[in-house]
Design a protein around this motif. Structure first.
Motif, PDB file in Angstrom:
ATOM      1  N   LYS A 113       0.983  -1.043  -0.189  1.00 58.27           N
ATOM      2  CA  LYS A 113      -0.088  -0.102  -0.046  1.00 58.27           C
ATOM      3  C   LYS A 113       0.913   1.522  -0.133  1.00 58.27           C
ATOM      4  O   LYS A 113       2.231   1.287   1.173  1.00 58.27           O
ATOM      5  CB  LYS A 113      -0.510  -0.178   1.091  1.00 58.27           C
ATOM      6  N   GLY A 114       0.678   2.296  -0.890  1.00 60.59           N
ATOM      7  CA  GLY A 114       1.375   3.210  -0.893  1.00 60.59           C
ATOM      8  C   GLY A 114       3.124   4.027  -1.699  1.00 60.59           C
ATOM      9  O   GLY A 114       3.311   4.864  -1.862  1.00 60.59           O
ATOM     10  N   LYS A 115       2.483   2.280  -2.365  1.00 61.26           N
ATOM     11  CA  LYS A 115       3.861   1.844  -3.106  1.00 61.26           C
ATOM     12  C   LYS A 115       3.490   2.428  -5.078  1.00 61.26           C
ATOM     13  O   LYS A 115       2.210   1.878  -5.047  1.00 61.26           O
ATOM     14  CB  LYS A 115       4.932   0.965  -3.412  1.00 61.26           C
ATOM     15  N   TYR A 116       4.172   3.324  -5.508  1.00 56.55           N
ATOM     16  CA  TYR A 116       4.149   3.415  -7.206  1.00 56.55           C
ATOM     17  C   TYR A 116       5.051   2.666  -7.525  1.00 56.55           C
ATOM     18  O   TYR A 116       6.689   3.016  -7.717  1.00 56.55           O
ATOM     19  CB  TYR A 116       4.157   4.701  -6.901  1.00 56.55           C
ATOM     20  N   LEU A 163       7.650  11.318 -15.726  1.00 48.25           N
ATOM     21  CA  LEU A 163       7.991  10.508 -14.488  1.00 48.25           C
ATOM     22  C   LEU A 163       9.263  11.099 -13.647  1.00 48.25           C
ATOM     23  O   LEU A 163       8.436  10.738 -12.050  1.00 48.25           O
ATOM     24  CB  LEU A 163       9.627   9.451 -15.202  1.00 48.25           C
ATOM     25  N   GLU A 164       9.671  12.182 -13.869  1.00 44.83           N
ATOM     26  CA  GLU A 164      10.483  12.810 -13.281  1.00 44.83           C
ATOM     27  C   GLU A 164       9.217  13.984 -12.272  1.00 44.83           C
ATOM     28  O   GLU A 164      10.166  13.425 -10.985  1.00 44.83           O
ATOM     29  CB  GLU A 164      12.217  14.283 -13.172  1.00 44.83           C
ATOM     30  N   ARG A 165       8.836  14.229 -12.891  1.00 42.07           N
ATOM     31  CA  ARG A 165       7.887  14.791 -12.250  1.00 42.07           C
ATOM     32  C   ARG A 165       6.885  14.190 -10.923  1.00 42.07           C
ATOM     33  O   ARG A 165       6.798  14.285 -10.248  1.00 42.07           O
ATOM     34  CB  ARG A 165       6.785  15.761 -13.464  1.00 42.07           C
ATOM     35  N   PHE A 166       6.427  12.914 -11.472  1.00 43.77           N
ATOM     36  CA  PHE A 166       5.734  11.816 -10.645  1.00 43.77           C
ATOM     37  C   PHE A 166       6.454  12.022  -9.844  1.00 43.77           C
ATOM     38  O   PHE A 166       6.879  11.874  -8.496  1.00 43.77           O
ATOM     39  CB  PHE A 166       5.521  10.819 -11.490  1.00 43.77           C
ATOM     40  N   ILE A 167       8.131  11.666  -9.907  1.00 47.42           N
ATOM     41  CA  ILE A 167       8.623  11.203  -8.721  1.00 47.42           C
ATOM     42  C   ILE A 167       8.915  12.394  -7.345  1.00 47.42           C
ATOM     43  O   ILE A 167       8.971  12.049  -6.231  1.00 47.42           O
ATOM     44  CB  ILE A 167      10.224  11.180  -9.314  1.00 47.42           C
ATOM     45  N   GLU A 169       7.242  14.690  -7.502  1.00 46.83           N
ATOM     46  CA  GLU A 169       5.294  14.898  -6.106  1.00 46.83           C
ATOM     47  C   GLU A 169       5.454  13.595  -4.887  1.00 46.83           C
ATOM     48  O   GLU A 169       5.051  13.818  -4.064  1.00 46.83           O
ATOM     49  CB  GLU A 169       4.679  15.210  -7.778  1.00 46.83           C
ATOM     50  N   LYS A 170       5.624  12.225  -5.538  1.00 46.94           N
ATOM     51  CA  LYS A 170       4.974  11.580  -4.952  1.00 46.94           C
ATOM     52  C   LYS A 170       6.793  10.828  -4.127  1.00 46.94           C
ATOM     53  O   LYS A 170       6.192  10.244  -2.841  1.00 46.94           O
ATOM     54  CB  LYS A 170       4.909   9.809  -5.788  1.00 46.94           C
ATOM     55  N   GLY A 171       7.770  11.879  -4.248  1.00 47.77           N
ATOM     56  CA  GLY A 171       8.655  10.945  -3.311  1.00 47.77           C
ATOM     57  C   GLY A 171       9.097   9.780  -3.161  1.00 47.77           C
ATOM     58  O   GLY A 171       8.485   9.235  -3.872  1.00 47.77           O
ATOM     59  N   ARG A 172      10.755   9.427  -3.382  1.00 49.44           N
ATOM     60  CA  ARG A 172      11.118   9.020  -4.552  1.00 49.44           C
ATOM     61  C   ARG A 172      11.149   7.096  -2.996  1.00 49.44           C
ATOM     62  O   ARG A 172      11.521   6.203  -3.829  1.00 49.44           O
ATOM     63  CB  ARG A 172      13.301   8.964  -4.551  1.00 49.44           C
TER      64      ARG A 172
END
Ligand code: F0G
Length: 458
Positions: A113-116, A163-167, A169-172
């Motif tokens: 849960k919570g992993k992308y 992809l980079e924007r997403f990282i 935003e969500k945090g590595r």
């Protein structure tokens, strides 16, 4: 230039059964209009999948006899491990019974849960395994990759900026792994460029996230790079494959595709600790680490297949034979996902029959008609596979693309089989105005396309 011919001769054959259109009509009705539920012997040309349907070579069959069936430390494992290491360069090679078993282990460890999990496009089993773990599977395909009629060299490429924007935003810390699927099966068997793999790796490294390849069709991808990407013309397919793998930290592999076997796969990893956990999980559900879910003979056939797949005479024929089917269909106006991919031609159902809306499954309508008219089995890759109805609002979310895949098994069908396919698809296209939509009358909660039952809308 002379015709590119099948680079093999046929030593063993299997008859195929002819049925009448009337017989096929009732077979289809009984199968709930779902080709997965038809008996294979009632199919004339089976283009359901290129997975596990390859013709093995004489050397693979002799490997089957020669397989070492020892529980632990079998000779066949070490041969397989050596070949897989040579091509991929990964430190740990863990055999599994097929690709999804490798996925289940990988996401069983990293998911939750919570992993992308970003990917250029997840295939259905990858998505299902991520979601089953509680994680979320996200696609970052470039815009051109989603345009079915655009002609471009590498329509499987990852959208690096998104992809980079997403990282960011969500945090590595919430992104345990980035994946790239080569070739991009769900997006038309389109290749990913070496440059794009390298750039994805750069982004992944900057954030300290490992990169994994879904490598099912790595050889086809490597050959597209050789043909299309600057600087690779004089490299061998094997060298290109090795470079592709060099940017990744591991891979999942279904050997049922680019290793010409009927069953097999593996998980490969560089990380010592991860490999240890994976092997522990392997023992619980697949088997001891030197056989995974496989027999020694399967490992032997897989090792041989991994060597044969990188033969450039084979790859030249393979890519050209798919292109041939695509060209002939395009000549008669059939809308296909352009350009032809590595393992299949994808009919663009939205443009083929625009009168059937996505919620009435235009792809399924074409799949049924191809079977009725010509005994050809194909598969819908559209809203049956990926569409979802929102539980709260009841709103139907359709798939981005409505496709029908004609997947070509490796080394199985000759050019006259393919010419027959062209005739049948052309006939269905000429009579397309008669096609009707379908509705689902039964569906399972996960991977519904395998078992769903349909009814034509009258
Ligand atoms: N990844 C991709 C890109 C695939 O195409 C498949 C299988 C898998 C993973 C899973 O491998 O079947 O050995 O467990 N694709 C098949 C197909 C089923 O028809 O495209 P598996």
């Amino acid at each position: 230039m002379k015709t590119i011919i099948e680079p093999f001769k046929i030593k063993s054959v299997e008859p195929i059964k002819f049925t009448t259109p009337e017989e096929r009509e009732s077979i289809l009705l009984e199968a709930g209009y779902n080709p997965f539920l038809i008996r294979a012997e009632d199919v004339l040309i089976d283009l359901l999948t290129d997975s596990g349907t390859s013709a093995m070579s004489a050397k693979q069959w002799s490997g089957i006899m020669d397989g070492d069936e020892s529980y632990a430390g079998a000779r066949s494992f070490f041969r397989f491990e050596k070949v897989a290491k040579e091509i991929t360069g990964f430190r740990h090679i863990i055999p599994t019974h097929q690709g999804r078993a490798a996925e289940r282990i990988l996401f069983g460890i990293l998911g939750g849960k919570g992993k992308y999990f970003p990917n250029n496009t997840h295939f259905d089993t990858t998505r299902a395994n991520v979601e089953f773990s509680g994680g979320q599977a996200l696609d970052f395909l470039t815009a051109v990759g989603k345009d079915t009629s655009a002609i471009a060299d590498f329509k499987g490429n990852m959208d690096i900026e998104a992809l980079e924007r997403f990282i960011a935003e969500k945090g590595r810390e919430n992104i345990p792994l980035i994946m790239i699927t080569v070739t991009n099966n769900a997006g038309g068997g389109q290749p990913v460029s070496m440059e794009n793999i390298r750039q994805t790796k750069e982004v992944a490294s900057r954030y300290g996230i490992p990169l994994s390849l879904d490598a099912c069709r790595f050889a086809e991808n490597a050959f597209f790079i050789k043909k299309r990407e600057k600087g690779y013309q004089n490299k061998t397919a094997k060298e290109i494959a090795q470079e592709m793998f060099s940017y990744a930290d591991g891979c999942t592999m279904s050997a049922k595709k680019d290793a010409f076997v009927n069953m097999g796969g593996f998980l490969a990893l560089n990380d010592e600790k991860l490999a240890m956990i994976a092997r522990n999980m392997l023992v619980v559900t697949e088997g001891f680490p030197t056989y995974g879910g496989l027999a020694g003979r399967d490992l032997e056939a897989m090792a041989q297949g991994l060597e044969e797949i990188l033969d450039e005479n084979y790859l030249t024929y393979r890519i050209r034979s798919i292109e041939y089917l695509g060209e002939k269909l395009t000549e008669v106006g059939v809308p296909i996902l352009q350009p032809p991919g590595g393992h299949a031609i994808y009919l663009d159902a939205k443009r083929f029959i625009p009168h059937i809306p996505p919620h009435q499954f235009p792809g399924q309508a074409i799949v049924c008609e191809l079977y009725k008219v010509g005994g050809i089995r194909s598969v819908e890759i559209g809203s049956v596979m990926f569409g979802k109805t929102d539980k709260i609002s009841g709103k139907f979310n359709s798939s981005a693309m409505e496709l029908v895949r004609l997947a070509i098994p490796r080394r199985v069908y000759t050019q006259s089989h393919i010419d027959y396919v062209i005739e049948v698809v052309s006939e269905v296209y000429r009579n397309r105005s008669h096609l009707r939509g379908y509705q689902i009358i039964f569906e399972a909660p996960l991977l519904r396309h395998f078992t769903a039952r349909f009814e034509p809308i009258v």
